[in-house]
Design a protein around this motif. Sequence first.
Motif, short mmCIF file in Angstrom:
data_model
loop_
_atom_site.label_atom_id
_atom_site.label_comp_id
_atom_site.label_asym_id
_atom_site.label_seq_id
_atom_site.Cartn_x
_atom_site.Cartn_y
_atom_site.Cartn_z
N UNK A 63 -2.39 -4.78 -13.81
CA UNK A 63 -3.67 -4.84 -14.10
C UNK A 63 -3.78 -4.08 -15.57
N UNK A 64 -3.00 -3.01 -15.79
CA UNK A 64 -3.07 -2.36 -17.05
C UNK A 64 -2.25 -2.96 -18.05
N UNK A 114 5.84 4.54 2.71
CA UNK A 114 5.09 4.13 1.29
C UNK A 114 5.00 2.86 0.96
N UNK A 154 -4.97 -5.90 5.59
CA UNK A 154 -3.98 -5.53 4.57
C UNK A 154 -3.11 -6.60 3.85
N UNK A 195 -3.21 -7.97 -17.53
CA UNK A 195 -4.35 -8.31 -16.51
C UNK A 195 -4.01 -9.73 -16.36
N UNK A 237 -5.46 -8.23 1.45
CA UNK A 237 -5.43 -7.68 0.18
C UNK A 237 -4.03 -7.81 -0.72
N UNK A 279 -4.09 -15.11 -11.71
CA UNK A 279 -5.00 -15.78 -10.66
C UNK A 279 -5.57 -16.98 -11.14
N UNK A 316 -3.96 -11.10 -2.27
CA UNK A 316 -4.76 -10.86 -3.46
C UNK A 316 -4.04 -10.44 -4.53
N UNK A 322 -0.02 -3.43 -8.35
CA UNK A 322 -1.33 -4.26 -8.58
C UNK A 322 -1.95 -3.23 -9.82
N UNK A 323 -1.84 -2.10 -9.83
CA UNK A 323 -2.42 -1.22 -10.93
C UNK A 323 -1.65 -1.44 -12.31
N UNK A 380 -0.01 -1.50 -4.18
CA UNK A 380 -0.92 -1.13 -5.00
C UNK A 380 -0.58 -0.71 -6.41
N UNK A 381 0.42 0.04 -6.04
CA UNK A 381 0.97 0.35 -7.67
C UNK A 381 1.31 -0.69 -8.23
N UNK A 399 2.95 0.44 1.62
CA UNK A 399 1.84 -0.22 1.40
C UNK A 399 1.26 0.12 -0.08
N UNK A 400 1.71 1.43 -0.34
CA UNK A 400 1.36 1.87 -1.88
C UNK A 400 2.00 1.27 -2.70
#
Lengths: 312, 291
Positions: free
Chosen positions: B275-276, B262, B220, B279, B223, B234, B226, B271-272, B268-269, B264-265
């Motif tokens: 990226x959107x 929540x 974890x 990026x 990631x 990056x 990252x 991240x997304x 990821x939120x 860890x979520x």
Amino acid sequence: MKKSKVFWSYLALALVVYAVVQFLINGNMVSYASQNMLITMCINIMLAVSLHVVIGITGQFSIGHAGFLAVGAYISAICTMKLGMPFVTAILIGAVVAALAGLLVGIPTLRLKGDYLAIATLGFAEIIRIVFLNIDYVGGAAGMQVAHQSTWTYAFFGVFITILVISNFTKSRHGRACIAVREDEIAADAMGINTTYYKVIAFAIGSFFAGVAGAIYAHNFYIIQPTAFGFLKSFDILIFVVLGGLGSLSGSVIAAIFLTAVSTYLQGFPETRMIIYSLVLILVMLYRPKGLMGTKEITDLFKFGKKGGTRT
Amino acid sequence: MEWIQQLVNGISLGSIYALIALGYTMVYGIIKLINFAHGDVFMLGAFIGFFAIARWEMNVFLALILAMILCAIIGVIIERVAYKRLRNATRIAALITAIGVSLLIEYTVIFFRGASPSAYPTVFETSNFEILGVKISTQSILILSVSIFLMILLQFIVHKTKIGKAMRAVSHDADAAKLMGINVDNTISATFAIGSALAGAAGVIFGIYYTRIDPLMGVLPGIKAFIAAVLGGIGIIPGAMVGGLVLGVVETIVSALGYSLWRDAAAFVILILILIIRPSGIFGKNAREKV
């Protein structure tokens, strides 16, 4: 004419396989453990083939397939256990909701490419898992009790329909468009193919069948827990597709059958199993990056000498 | 005051992420590979530190240096054995190999010592400073000072030394660098060595701060680091530091608000969203894709 002959003979072969196994099960000649292994095999084949549409055919590197498996599993379990629906309806609802989840994930993320897409799908799968972890209605971290309803019949017809739809999809116009996207996205775009549309379609089909697999999975193991749908599950599915050959449907099926059998026999030694898995993965990638079958199908092997040369 | 307290905790966590993220960003910048095994080098660093302190009774700083050296060697071995052959392979093959290496390291460690967690030895008495009503533990200060020292050292290596210059050249254009007489293979190995050494240091620090280590602990944080690298842009070293700190602070705030499940979520939120929306990350420049 000739093509349909081939099609009907495969169909007949599949039904014979089904009938023989069903006969053996009815005659109590298959032990409970091997029956369970057969169902697990079917689930893994479905997962491998559904991921094959996304990675092998369309070339979109998604490593979050366990997320859609989780959606199918939980939604179908809610349908049967909480709402009292029949199993078949539950499978369908689970699959449709998984496909919708696929659309939801696919539309924003498929603009990304390569590594970024991989990590974004991984992120989505984790978010899905954490959402299920935090909903008390489905039992949270403790998991959810599910009645055992999956039988060889459900599992077999799940696999059968999955392979039928996906192999026909691959041969159709849409499938060829997807292959064009895999080979060169920019060129495909220049030829007037709506790349985003086909990527999303492939993603939705893949998650639909992952949902079917999830429904059968949920009703096979008595209990489903969010931890079962983590990174490792996604990587497991990825290994089937990669080992079988990126772009080969029969390759994914063979790899899924083979690896399920191996891991069932190694169940007593989970560490050894994972070490062997990872070594195989590394060695295959180093020495045969296309996977065992490459993009060839098993049926191609029987076509030697007809009209000169084999397809590549 | 509660908020400043959380901010301090967040910065401590964030500096661990930042140390791991530096390795990710350097490797990605130079060979365009998400090195999934990086999180496991972090785990190995934590275990080397554990053995050094608990079994061989070493001083903390000696243990830290030992972990860094061994992790650097492990990083170079991973690169030479697994990734070197894949320089010209497809990105998918490289990524899958990285996943394979990561699983191999995790389960080899589990095979030899079991999956149960170990408790990190207490290296020194924790005492708390009170500054303006905010409690700051000596451990947070240690973490921060070690991280800042290593980051400054990295900046020095990348910008002032010959190998740093070679690294920047290779990440810019590997073929051109080769034509200019730079030994690309050695430069890539050096990048792996430096990145892995930082991950090893992060592992030891993590062990001291959270006192619990296990063979799967790298997954974890790996990631998330990252994500921190992507967040900062990056391939950009200051970006990885800022991304790590931001991620650490956000996670701590989400936990502090009472949504610890929540946490860890949230990563990821982020991240997304990044990226959107952007990026190339906070510090990145938008580059058009070449046809």
